[in-house]
Design an enzyme around this catalytic site. Structure first.
Site, PDB file in Angstrom:
ATOM      1  CE  LYS A  82      -3.606  -2.548   2.472  1.00  0.00           C
ATOM      2  NZ  LYS A  82      -4.525  -2.580   3.637  1.00  0.00           N
TER       3      LYS A  82
ATOM      4  CE1 TYR B 299      -9.026  -3.836   0.630  1.00  0.00           C
ATOM      5  CE2 TYR B 299      -8.408  -1.652  -0.156  1.00  0.00           C
ATOM      6  CZ  TYR B 299      -8.071  -2.840   0.458  1.00  0.00           C
ATOM      7  OH  TYR B 299      -6.789  -3.050   0.916  1.00  0.00           O
TER       8      TYR B 299
ATOM      9  CG  ASN C 246      -3.308  -3.065   7.084  1.00  0.00           C
ATOM     10  OD1 ASN C 246      -3.226  -2.512   5.983  1.00  0.00           O
ATOM     11  ND2 ASN C 246      -4.290  -3.896   7.383  1.00  0.00           N
TER      12      ASN C 246
ATOM     13  CG  HIS D 211      -4.617  -6.528  -0.619  1.00  0.00           C
ATOM     14  ND1 HIS D 211      -5.830  -6.657   0.023  1.00  0.00           N
ATOM     15  CD2 HIS D 211      -4.653  -7.385  -1.672  1.00  0.00           C
ATOM     16  CE1 HIS D 211      -6.570  -7.550  -0.631  1.00  0.00           C
ATOM     17  NE2 HIS D 211      -5.885  -8.002  -1.668  1.00  0.00           N
TER      18      HIS D 211
ATOM     19  CD  GLU E 267      -8.100  -9.466  -3.793  1.00  0.00           C
ATOM     20  OE1 GLU E 267      -6.916  -9.817  -3.630  1.00  0.00           O
ATOM     21  OE2 GLU E 267      -8.903  -9.278  -2.852  1.00  0.00           O
TER      22      GLU E 267
HETATM   23  P1  DAT Z   1      -7.325  -7.522   5.085  1.00  0.00           P
HETATM   24  O1  DAT Z   1      -6.565  -6.383   4.438  1.00  0.00           O
HETATM   25  O2  DAT Z   1      -6.514  -8.152   6.192  1.00  0.00           O
HETATM   26  O3  DAT Z   1      -7.830  -8.527   4.096  1.00  0.00           O
HETATM   27  P2  DAT Z   1     -10.033  -6.514   5.246  1.00  0.00           P
HETATM   28  O4  DAT Z   1     -10.222  -7.054   3.879  1.00  0.00           O
HETATM   29  O5  DAT Z   1     -11.049  -6.875   6.285  1.00  0.00           O
HETATM   30  O6  DAT Z   1      -8.597  -6.896   5.822  1.00  0.00           O
HETATM   31  O7  DAT Z   1      -9.977  -4.924   5.188  1.00  0.00           O
HETATM   32  C1  DAT Z   1      -9.284  -4.282   4.159  1.00  0.00           C
HETATM   33  C2  DAT Z   1      -8.487  -3.154   4.747  1.00  0.00           C
HETATM   34  O8  DAT Z   1      -9.378  -2.208   5.331  1.00  0.00           O
HETATM   35  C3  DAT Z   1      -7.544  -3.556   5.889  1.00  0.00           C
HETATM   36  O9  DAT Z   1      -6.307  -4.026   5.409  1.00  0.00           O
HETATM   37  C4  DAT Z   1      -7.406  -2.269   6.619  1.00  0.00           C
HETATM   38  C5  DAT Z   1      -8.770  -1.624   6.471  1.00  0.00           C
HETATM   39  N1  DAT Z   1      -9.597  -1.915   7.636  1.00  0.00           N
HETATM   40  C6  DAT Z   1     -10.165  -3.102   7.970  1.00  0.00           C
HETATM   41  N2  DAT Z   1     -10.852  -3.011   9.118  1.00  0.00           N
HETATM   42  C7  DAT Z   1     -10.723  -1.712   9.522  1.00  0.00           C
HETATM   43  C8  DAT Z   1     -11.203  -0.973  10.641  1.00  0.00           C
HETATM   44  N3  DAT Z   1     -11.966  -1.551  11.583  1.00  0.00           N
HETATM   45  N4  DAT Z   1     -10.846   0.322  10.724  1.00  0.00           N
HETATM   46  C9  DAT Z   1     -10.086   0.910   9.784  1.00  0.00           C
HETATM   47  N5  DAT Z   1      -9.603   0.277   8.691  1.00  0.00           N
HETATM   48  C10 DAT Z   1      -9.920  -1.023   8.577  1.00  0.00           C
HETATM   49 MG    MG Z   2      -9.299  -8.417   2.659  1.00  0.00          MG
END
Ligand code: DAT
Ligand code: MG
Length: 149
Positions: free
Chosen positions: A9, A49, A112, A115, A126
């Protein structure tokens, strides 16, 4: 052979972690099959997303993801989707173990750094969203027969 989509990212790129992430996937024995460096549009990130469209952080997430350079990759290997997620760590870096990428290099869930596809099915979607067929390179790594028996 299974494939997964991995992307540094904008925060991961800005913090100089592209090489570190590539190193970990390379050293594991996985094979890089496609890669590109780009600044994705907000619309592209909204598509990526889409499953999170009802979450309160969706708009901010798509804005942040399109705010700077992203290093997008496709990696291949046996069981790579599940192992890739283990290498990344948990979504929230606070829950990620030291030794994982998020456990070692970040603190906030909203920053974080990386991805990775979470299922084989989502990986296919994706990869299709980020890469065209002609962007894949076909080759046999010289270590192939030393990684797989
Ligand atoms: P991942 O990236 O581990 O697959 P995800 O698909 O649930 O996680 O979410 C995509 C991204 O969105 C994640 O990397 C960071 C952001 N995100 C997820 N949950 C969040 C939250 N509660 N608050 C803020 N950002 C969040
Ligand atoms: Mg995800």
């Amino acid at each position: 052979m299974e494939r997964t989509f991995v992307a540094l990212k904008p925060d991961g790129v800005q913090r100089g972690l592209c090489g570190e992430v590539m190193k970990r996937f390379e050293q594991k024995g996985f094979r890089l099959v496609a890669a590109k460096f780009l600044q994705p549009s907000e619309d592209h990130m909204k598509q990526h997303y889409l499953d999170l469209k009802d979450m309160p952080f969706y708009a901010g997430l798509c804005k942040y993801m399109s705010s700077g350079p992203v290093f997008a990759m496709v990696w291949e290997g046996q069981g790579i989707v599940k192992m890739g997620r283990m290498m990344l760590g948990e979504t929230n870096p606070a829950d990620s173990k030291p030794g994982s990428i998020r456990g070692d290099f970040c603190i906030n869930i909203g920053r974080n750094i990386i991805h990775g596809s979470d299922t084989v099915e989502n990986a296919k979607t994706e990869i299709g969203l980020w890469f065209k067929a002609e962007e894949f390179v076909s080759y046999t790594p010289c270590a192939q027969t030393w990684v797989y028996e």
